[in-house]
Write a protein that holds these residues in place. Structure first.
Motif, PDB file in Angstrom:
ATOM      1  N   PRO B 164      14.396  -5.893  31.147  1.00  0.00           N
ATOM      2  CA  PRO B 164      13.726  -5.411  29.943  1.00  0.00           C
ATOM      3  C   PRO B 164      14.148  -3.981  29.648  1.00  0.00           C
ATOM      4  O   PRO B 164      14.094  -3.116  30.524  1.00  0.00           O
ATOM      5  N   GLY B 165      14.609  -3.752  28.446  1.00  0.00           N
ATOM      6  CA  GLY B 165      15.030  -2.406  28.069  1.00  0.00           C
ATOM      7  C   GLY B 165      16.528  -2.201  28.128  1.00  0.00           C
ATOM      8  O   GLY B 165      17.002  -1.144  27.756  1.00  0.00           O
ATOM      9  N   GLY B 166      17.269  -3.161  28.613  1.00  0.00           N
ATOM     10  CA  GLY B 166      18.714  -2.965  28.627  1.00  0.00           C
ATOM     11  C   GLY B 166      19.414  -3.819  29.654  1.00  0.00           C
ATOM     12  O   GLY B 166      19.133  -4.997  29.789  1.00  0.00           O
ATOM     13  N   LEU B 167      20.333  -3.186  30.383  1.00  0.00           N
ATOM     14  CA  LEU B 167      21.155  -3.916  31.336  1.00  0.00           C
ATOM     15  C   LEU B 167      20.980  -3.301  32.722  1.00  0.00           C
ATOM     16  O   LEU B 167      20.507  -2.186  32.867  1.00  0.00           O
ATOM     17  N   MET B 168      21.371  -4.048  33.744  1.00  0.00           N
ATOM     18  CA  MET B 168      21.214  -3.572  35.120  1.00  0.00           C
ATOM     19  C   MET B 168      22.124  -2.381  35.398  1.00  0.00           C
ATOM     20  O   MET B 168      21.741  -1.430  36.056  1.00  0.00           O
ATOM     21  N   ASN B 169      23.373  -2.452  34.952  1.00  0.00           N
ATOM     22  CA  ASN B 169      24.279  -1.312  35.117  1.00  0.00           C
ATOM     23  C   ASN B 169      25.277  -1.330  33.958  1.00  0.00           C
ATOM     24  O   ASN B 169      25.337  -2.291  33.200  1.00  0.00           O
ATOM     25  N   ASP B 170      26.038  -0.247  33.865  1.00  0.00           N
ATOM     26  CA  ASP B 170      26.972  -0.146  32.746  1.00  0.00           C
ATOM     27  C   ASP B 170      28.158  -1.085  32.961  1.00  0.00           C
ATOM     28  O   ASP B 170      28.389  -1.546  34.075  1.00  0.00           O
ATOM     29  N   ILE B 171      28.899  -1.341  31.883  1.00  0.00           N
ATOM     30  CA  ILE B 171      30.040  -2.239  32.019  1.00  0.00           C
ATOM     31  C   ILE B 171      31.116  -1.597  32.893  1.00  0.00           C
ATOM     32  O   ILE B 171      31.239  -0.386  32.982  1.00  0.00           O
ATOM     33  N   HIS B 172      31.887  -2.449  33.510  1.00  0.00           N
ATOM     34  CA  HIS B 172      32.989  -1.997  34.354  1.00  0.00           C
ATOM     35  C   HIS B 172      34.084  -1.416  33.453  1.00  0.00           C
ATOM     36  O   HIS B 172      34.280  -1.897  32.333  1.00  0.00           O
ATOM     37  N   PRO B 173      34.817  -0.390  33.911  1.00  0.00           N
ATOM     38  CA  PRO B 173      35.886   0.174  33.052  1.00  0.00           C
ATOM     39  C   PRO B 173      36.918  -0.859  32.599  1.00  0.00           C
ATOM     40  O   PRO B 173      37.536  -0.682  31.537  1.00  0.00           O
ATOM     41  N   ASN B 174      37.102  -1.921  33.385  1.00  0.00           N
ATOM     42  CA  ASN B 174      38.105  -2.923  33.011  1.00  0.00           C
ATOM     43  C   ASN B 174      37.592  -3.969  32.030  1.00  0.00           C
ATOM     44  O   ASN B 174      38.354  -4.839  31.632  1.00  0.00           O
ATOM     45  N   PHE B 175      36.283  -3.891  31.703  1.00  0.00           N
ATOM     46  CA  PHE B 175      35.645  -4.979  30.950  1.00  0.00           C
ATOM     47  C   PHE B 175      36.370  -5.281  29.644  1.00  0.00           C
ATOM     48  O   PHE B 175      36.771  -6.421  29.388  1.00  0.00           O
ATOM     49  N   GLN B 176      36.579  -4.229  28.819  1.00  0.00           N
ATOM     50  CA  GLN B 176      37.217  -4.476  27.520  1.00  0.00           C
ATOM     51  C   GLN B 176      38.661  -4.925  27.676  1.00  0.00           C
ATOM     52  O   GLN B 176      39.129  -5.788  26.943  1.00  0.00           O
ATOM     53  N   LYS B 177      39.350  -4.348  28.656  1.00  0.00           N
ATOM     54  CA  LYS B 177      40.759  -4.687  28.862  1.00  0.00           C
ATOM     55  C   LYS B 177      40.907  -6.174  29.211  1.00  0.00           C
ATOM     56  O   LYS B 177      41.753  -6.878  28.667  1.00  0.00           O
ATOM     57  N   ARG B 178      40.012  -6.623  30.096  1.00  0.00           N
ATOM     58  CA  ARG B 178      40.078  -8.020  30.522  1.00  0.00           C
ATOM     59  C   ARG B 178      39.794  -8.984  29.378  1.00  0.00           C
ATOM     60  O   ARG B 178      40.451 -10.014  29.250  1.00  0.00           O
ATOM     61  N   ILE B 179      38.823  -8.637  28.529  1.00  0.00           N
ATOM     62  CA  ILE B 179      38.508  -9.526  27.406  1.00  0.00           C
ATOM     63  C   ILE B 179      39.677  -9.539  26.425  1.00  0.00           C
ATOM     64  O   ILE B 179      40.039 -10.588  25.894  1.00  0.00           O
ATOM     65  N   LYS B 180      40.289  -8.371  26.218  1.00  0.00           N
ATOM     66  CA  LYS B 180      41.428  -8.319  25.289  1.00  0.00           C
ATOM     67  C   LYS B 180      42.606  -9.118  25.813  1.00  0.00           C
ATOM     68  O   LYS B 180      43.412  -9.612  25.038  1.00  0.00           O
ATOM     69  N   GLU B 181      42.711  -9.203  27.139  1.00  0.00           N
ATOM     70  CA  GLU B 181      43.749 -10.075  27.699  1.00  0.00           C
ATOM     71  C   GLU B 181      43.381 -11.542  27.555  1.00  0.00           C
ATOM     72  O   GLU B 181      44.232 -12.393  27.339  1.00  0.00           O
ATOM     73  N   PHE B 182      42.071 -11.799  27.693  1.00  0.00           N
ATOM     74  CA  PHE B 182      41.631 -13.192  27.707  1.00  0.00           C
ATOM     75  C   PHE B 182      41.744 -13.855  26.335  1.00  0.00           C
ATOM     76  O   PHE B 182      42.134 -15.020  26.242  1.00  0.00           O
ATOM     77  N   ILE B 183      41.438 -13.107  25.252  1.00  0.00           N
ATOM     78  CA  ILE B 183      41.382 -13.735  23.927  1.00  0.00           C
ATOM     79  C   ILE B 183      42.734 -14.335  23.528  1.00  0.00           C
ATOM     80  O   ILE B 183      42.795 -15.521  23.191  1.00  0.00           O
ATOM     81  N   PRO B 184      43.843 -13.571  23.574  1.00  0.00           N
ATOM     82  CA  PRO B 184      45.126 -14.226  23.220  1.00  0.00           C
ATOM     83  C   PRO B 184      45.515 -15.334  24.189  1.00  0.00           C
ATOM     84  O   PRO B 184      46.099 -16.341  23.777  1.00  0.00           O
ATOM     85  N   TYR B 185      45.156 -15.149  25.469  1.00  0.00           N
ATOM     86  CA  TYR B 185      45.451 -16.200  26.456  1.00  0.00           C
ATOM     87  C   TYR B 185      44.763 -17.496  26.068  1.00  0.00           C
ATOM     88  O   TYR B 185      45.383 -18.565  26.017  1.00  0.00           O
ATOM     89  N   PHE B 186      43.472 -17.402  25.726  1.00  0.00           N
ATOM     90  CA  PHE B 186      42.733 -18.631  25.440  1.00  0.00           C
ATOM     91  C   PHE B 186      43.103 -19.201  24.073  1.00  0.00           C
ATOM     92  O   PHE B 186      43.046 -20.415  23.881  1.00  0.00           O
ATOM     93  N   ARG B 187      43.482 -18.330  23.134  1.00  0.00           N
ATOM     94  CA  ARG B 187      43.952 -18.843  21.845  1.00  0.00           C
ATOM     95  C   ARG B 187      45.192 -19.714  22.034  1.00  0.00           C
ATOM     96  O   ARG B 187      45.440 -20.639  21.274  1.00  0.00           O
ATOM     97  N   LYS B 188      46.004 -19.371  23.042  1.00  0.00           N
ATOM     98  CA  LYS B 188      47.197 -20.163  23.321  1.00  0.00           C
ATOM     99  C   LYS B 188      46.855 -21.459  24.055  1.00  0.00           C
ATOM    100  O   LYS B 188      47.504 -22.482  23.860  1.00  0.00           O
ATOM    101  N   LYS B 189      45.812 -21.404  24.895  1.00  0.00           N
ATOM    102  CA  LYS B 189      45.494 -22.562  25.728  1.00  0.00           C
ATOM    103  C   LYS B 189      44.598 -23.578  25.025  1.00  0.00           C
ATOM    104  O   LYS B 189      44.593 -24.745  25.390  1.00  0.00           O
ATOM    105  N   LEU B 190      43.817 -23.117  24.044  1.00  0.00           N
ATOM    106  CA  LEU B 190      42.861 -24.033  23.405  1.00  0.00           C
ATOM    107  C   LEU B 190      43.525 -25.217  22.696  1.00  0.00           C
ATOM    108  O   LEU B 190      42.999 -26.327  22.763  1.00  0.00           O
ATOM    109  N   PRO B 191      44.680 -25.042  22.025  1.00  0.00           N
ATOM    110  CA  PRO B 191      45.331 -26.229  21.443  1.00  0.00           C
ATOM    111  C   PRO B 191      45.691 -27.289  22.474  1.00  0.00           C
ATOM    112  O   PRO B 191      45.775 -28.469  22.138  1.00  0.00           O
ATOM    113  N   GLU B 192      45.887 -26.875  23.739  1.00  0.00           N
ATOM    114  CA  GLU B 192      46.156 -27.861  24.792  1.00  0.00           C
ATOM    115  C   GLU B 192      45.007 -28.837  24.945  1.00  0.00           C
ATOM    116  O   GLU B 192      45.218 -30.001  25.288  1.00  0.00           O
ATOM    117  N   TYR B 193      43.777 -28.347  24.703  1.00  0.00           N
ATOM    118  CA  TYR B 193      42.606 -29.222  24.825  1.00  0.00           C
ATOM    119  C   TYR B 193      42.725 -30.371  23.827  1.00  0.00           C
ATOM    120  O   TYR B 193      42.408 -31.511  24.136  1.00  0.00           O
TER     121      TYR B 193
END
Lengths: 161, 373
Positions: B164-193
Motif C-alpha cells: 500500500p502506497g507504492g512498491l517494495m523497492n525501486d526498479i533495478h537499473p537494468n529494468f528499462q534496458k531489458r524491456i527495450k531488448e525484449f520488445i523487438p525480440y518478442f515482436r520477431k517471435k510472435l509471428p512464429e506463434y
C-alpha cells in the motif's frame, strides 16, 4: 467432380499449413545457436542468480561473528504465516543494566511464502534474502533453521563505527 | 443381446464420467462430472473445493499489508495484478495519491504479467490440442519476462512487489534496458506463434465453431476478460474504468464476435500485440520520483465498504472489503474471473463431443486455485 476438387484442396491446404509449422521447427533444428535451454544440474558452478532473487532468509554476520538483530520482533509480528520466531534473553551488562538480547532466531522455511515483509520492516537491516534456491531435503526437520550463528553477538555501535 | 438393443442402450442411456480432479487437461484439481450420451456431452457439472484454502476467511485475521501476499495465490499467473487491486483499494480508501512513477511501473509490470500469462496459456492450449512443440516455444519467450521480474522484484512467478502506497523497492537499473531488448525480440517471435499453431489445419478444425456462446449469454453468466471479448462483450476494465497509468496510453480493446474457441484464441493473440504497444509507450517515459509514499506501520481503513476492480489476465478481478475501522477487515470478498468463466462451460460445451470439451476448456484458460480460493 466438385467434391473431388474440394477434397484435394483441403488435403493440400492442410499439408501446406503443417509444413508452415514444420518450417519453424526445422529452422531451429539447423540453428542450434538459437537454443536457449540451460543444462541446469551440469551448469551449477557457473550459474549466476540475479542479486534480488528471494531464495531464503539469512542473517548476515561480519568477520567477528556479529549480527545486527536487536530481537525487537517486528519481523515476527509482520509475518503473515508465523514463519519467524524470535527468542530473546535478558542479560546484564558490566555496569548492572538489564538488556534484551537475541537468543535464537528460528526461521521455518517450509512455511515461508517469500512475501518480503520481514526484510522490508526490519529497522536494523539485520536480515536479507539470499540467492540459495536448492531447498530440497529428505527430512522435514531440516527446514526449521536457526539464523544466528552459535556464539554470535550484537554488533555494538562502537564497533560499527 | 442383439446388436440393435446394444445400439439402443448406447444412444439412450446417460453415462456419467468423471473428468479430473487428476487430469492433465483440466490444468489443476478441477473435477467435471460429465453426462454423456454416446460420445456427446449432455451436461457438465463442475465440482469445486479440491483446492479450497479459505483465503477470504484467512484475510479477516490479517492486516492489509499481509492480505496482499494471499491474493498472489488466487490466480498465480496474474499475481502482480491481483496485488495491485488490494493496494489500489487501500490507497483509495485512505485517499492517498501515489507518485506517477509508481503508477507507470505498476502498469508496465501488469502488462508484462499479461504477456507472460498469455504465453503460458498459448503453450498449454497447444498441448491440449496435442501439439507438444508449442510448449517449448512459449516457455522460451516467457523465460525472458520472468528474468525481468526476477531482476527487479526478486520473485519469478509471485512477485510480491506491491505494498500500500507504492512498491517494495525501486526498479533495478537494468529494468528499462531489458524491456527495450525484449520488445523487438518478442515482436520477431510472435509471428512464429501464428505459423506454428494458428494456421494449423488440426487446430482450425478443432476450434472453429466449437463451443460457441452468444453475447447475451456471456453477459448473463458474467464471463469477462478475453473469453467475454471473444463474444463481443466490451468488458475491458483498463479501457472503461482506467486505473494506474492506463488512461495515459493508447491501445485498442480487442473484440471478436464469433464467440467460438477460435475467437477466444484470437483475442489473446491480439492482446499480446496490444500489450507490446502499451509497453512501448510507457517504458521510456517513467517519471522521476519516489517509489513509495511513507505509510503508517499499522493501516486502519475508515469504516465503510470498498470495492476495487482491475483487469486481470483472465477477466475482471474485484476486491470487496468491509471495514469497521480496525486494522483487520471485517469481511473480504474476492471476485475471481475464473469462477464466472467456468460457470459458462456447460453452455459452451454441451452438445459437442467430449474431445471438444478439452478444446473449449483450454480456450477459457482456467486457473483452478482462482476458482476455489
Amino acid at each position: 467432380m466438385n467434391s473431388i476438387i474440394k477434397y484435394l484442396k483441403d488435403l493440400f491446404g492442410g499439408i501446406k499449413t503443417l509444413l508452415t509449422g514444420m518450417m519453424v521447427t526445422g529452422y531451429y533444428f539447423v540453428h542450434p545457436k538459437e537454443i536457449v535451454t540451460q543444462q541446469y544440474p551440469e551448469n551449477r558452478k557457473t550459474l549466476v542468480m540475479l542479486d534480488r532473487f528471494k531464495g531464503e532468509l539469512v542473517m548476515p554476520h561480519d568477520e567477528n561473528n556479529q549480527h545486527k538483530c536487536t530481537a525487537c520482533s517486528i519481523c515476527e509480528i509482520n509475518c503473515p504465516n508465523g514463519t519467524i520466531e524470535v527468542i530473546s534473553k535478558q542479560t546484564e551488562t558490566e555496569d548492572g543494566k538489564k538488556k534484551k538480547e537475541l537468543d535464537t532466531y528460528i526461521y521455518k522455511l517450509g512455511m515461508c511464502t517469500f512475501c518480503g515483509l520481514c526484510v522490508k520492516v526490519c529497522p536494523q537491516d539485520a536480515i536479507e534474502f539470499s540467492n540459495e534456491f536448492e531447498h530440497a531435503v529428505f527430512d522435514k526437520e531440516k527446514l526449521t533453521k536457526t539464523l544466528n550463528h552459535p556464539g554470535s553477538s550484537l554488533k555494538s555501535k562502537q564497533t560499527a563505527q | 443381446m442383439t446388436e440393435e438393443i446394444v445400439q439402443h442402450d448406447i444412444e439412450q442411456e446417460e453415462y456419467l464420467l468423471n473428468m479430473g480432479p487428476q487430469h492433465p487437461s483440466t490444468h489443476g484439481v478441477l473435477r467435471l462430472l460429465i453426462s454423456l450420451k454416446g460420445e456427446t456431452v449432455a451436461n457438465i457439472e463442475p465440482h469445486c473445493g479440491y483446492i479450497h484454502r479459505g483465503i477470504e476467511k484467512m484475510c479477516e485475521k490479517l492486516t492489509y499489508q499481509q492480505i496482499i501476499h494471499l491474493t498472489d495465490r488466487l490466480d498465480y499467473l496474474s499475481a502482480h495484478i491481483n496485488n495491485e487491486a488490494v493496494c489500489l483499494l487501500v490507497e483509495d480508501a485512505l485517499q492517498i495519491e501515489v507518485p506517477e512513477r509508481v503508477k507507470y511501473i505498476r502498469t508496465i509490470i501488469s502488462e508484462l504479467s499479461r504477456l507472460a500469462s498469455h504465453e503460458l496459456w498459448w503453450c498449454a492450449f497447444g498441448m491440449d490440442m496435442g501439439a507438444l512443440t508449442t510448449y517449448f516455444y512459449g516457455l522460451r519467450d516467457r523465460e525472458k519476462i520472468l528474468d525481468i521480474f526476477e531482476e527487479t522484484t526478486g520473485g519469478r512467478l509471485l512477485q510480491s512487489y506491491n505494498c500500500p502506497g507504492g512498491l517494495m523497492n525501486d526498479i533495478h537499473p537494468n529494468f528499462q534496458k531489458r524491456i527495450k531488448e525484449f520488445i523487438p525480440y518478442f515482436r520477431k517471435k510472435l509471428p512464429e506463434y501464428d505459423e506454428l499453431l494458428t494456421g494449423n489445419v488440426i487446430m482450425q478444425e478443432r476450434t472453429k465453431g466449437i463451443g460457441p456462446i452468444s453475447k447475451e449469454d456471456v453477459i448473463s453468466w458474467g464471463v469477462t476478460g478475453p473469453s467475454g471479448r471473444g463474444s463481443g462483450f466490451a468488458c475491458d476494465v483498463r479501457k472503461h474504468h482506467p486505473y494506474s497509468a492506463y488512461d495515459k496510453v493508447q491501445f485498442e480493446e480487442i473484440l471478436f464476435t464469433e464467440g467460438d474457441s477460435l475467437a477466444r484464441y484470437k483475442v489473446r493473440i491480439a492482446e499480446m500485440w496490444e500489450s507490446l504497444k502499451i509497453l512501448e509507450q510507457l517504458v521510456d517515459n517513467i517519471p522521476e520520483g519516489d517509489y513509495a509514499v511513507k505509510m503508517k506501520p499499522i493501516i486502519k481503513l475508515p469504516e465503510g465498504e470498498y470495492y476495487q476492480r482491475v483487469e486481470a489476465c483472465r477477466g475482471e478481478f474485484g476486491v470487496y472489503v468491509i471495514s469497521s475501522g480496525e486494522k483487520y477487515p471485517v469481511r473480504v470478498k474476492l471476485r475471481s474471473p475464473n469462477f464466472s468463466n467456468l460457470s459458462a462451460l456447460n453452455r459452451m460445451a454441451a452438445g459437442f463431443k467430449i474431445a471438444d470439451l478439452v478444446a473449449v476448456g483450454g480456450s477459457l484458460d482456467l486457473v483452478i486455485p482462482d476458482i476455489d480460493r
